[in-house]
Scaffold this active site. Sequence first.
Site, PDB file in Angstrom:
ATOM      1  N   SER A  69       0.931  -1.233  -0.026  1.00  0.00           N
ATOM      2  CA  SER A  69       0.020  -0.041  -0.005  1.00  0.00           C
ATOM      3  C   SER A  69       0.914   1.119   0.046  1.00  0.00           C
ATOM      4  CB  SER A  69      -0.837  -0.004   1.278  1.00  0.00           C
ATOM      5  OG  SER A  69      -1.947   1.066   1.281  1.00  0.00           O
ATOM      6  N   ASP A  70       0.449   2.212  -0.379  1.00  0.00           N
ATOM      7  CA  ASP A  70       1.024   3.595  -0.686  1.00  0.00           C
ATOM      8  C   ASP A  70      -0.016   4.769  -0.524  1.00  0.00           C
ATOM      9  OD1 ASP A  70       4.051   4.631  -0.813  1.00  0.00           O
ATOM     10  OD2 ASP A  70       2.786   5.962  -1.996  1.00  0.00           O
TER      11      ASP A  70
END
Length: 189
Positions: A69-70
């Site tokens: 995730s970012d």
Amino acid sequence: MSAIYLASQSPRRRELLSQLGIEFVQFSVDADETPFENESARQLVERLARLKAETGVAMGYEDRPVLGSDTVVVYDNHIMGKPTDFEDFQRMMKQLSGRTHQVLTAIALSSTHKTMSKVVTTDVTFKPLSDDEITAYWHTQEPLDKAGGYGIQGRAGAFVTHLSGSYFAVMGLPLYETQELIAEFNNEL
């Protein structure tokens, strides 16, 4: 899906993923987060989520899918990173003060056979901030490691006058979309 890996050391992402009742093992990956030339915020955040998940698989975490995730904060088409110092933080807060900005969070799930990803965009509006509020928030040390210089789950939550989208995505992991992605990933196995 009985279990996954979480390619992140973020305590917020660990806490959020726990809310879904999914068994997971957390580890960190080292990924170069430098934007490519002419890369949009959406392209960047999705590329980095995919890179983190795929790096986890390449590191040998292969027996279950890896979740990466970012999150990026965007104001006026400009990606706001983590503040480098008080002056940088102050500049960011003055830009966000009394205005609406976007928070983009991408999630990616990867195995040795495939990678799937989603991007969630949330509009966040801040109240007008005084210099005293900005300085006081800086001294909490909350902004130091946060994209855009704030964490909505902390004291900066009091700055938010309106939110359109996913609160959890702003925290770093959109719960509904993560659960959907895991289900879609399993259906295609």
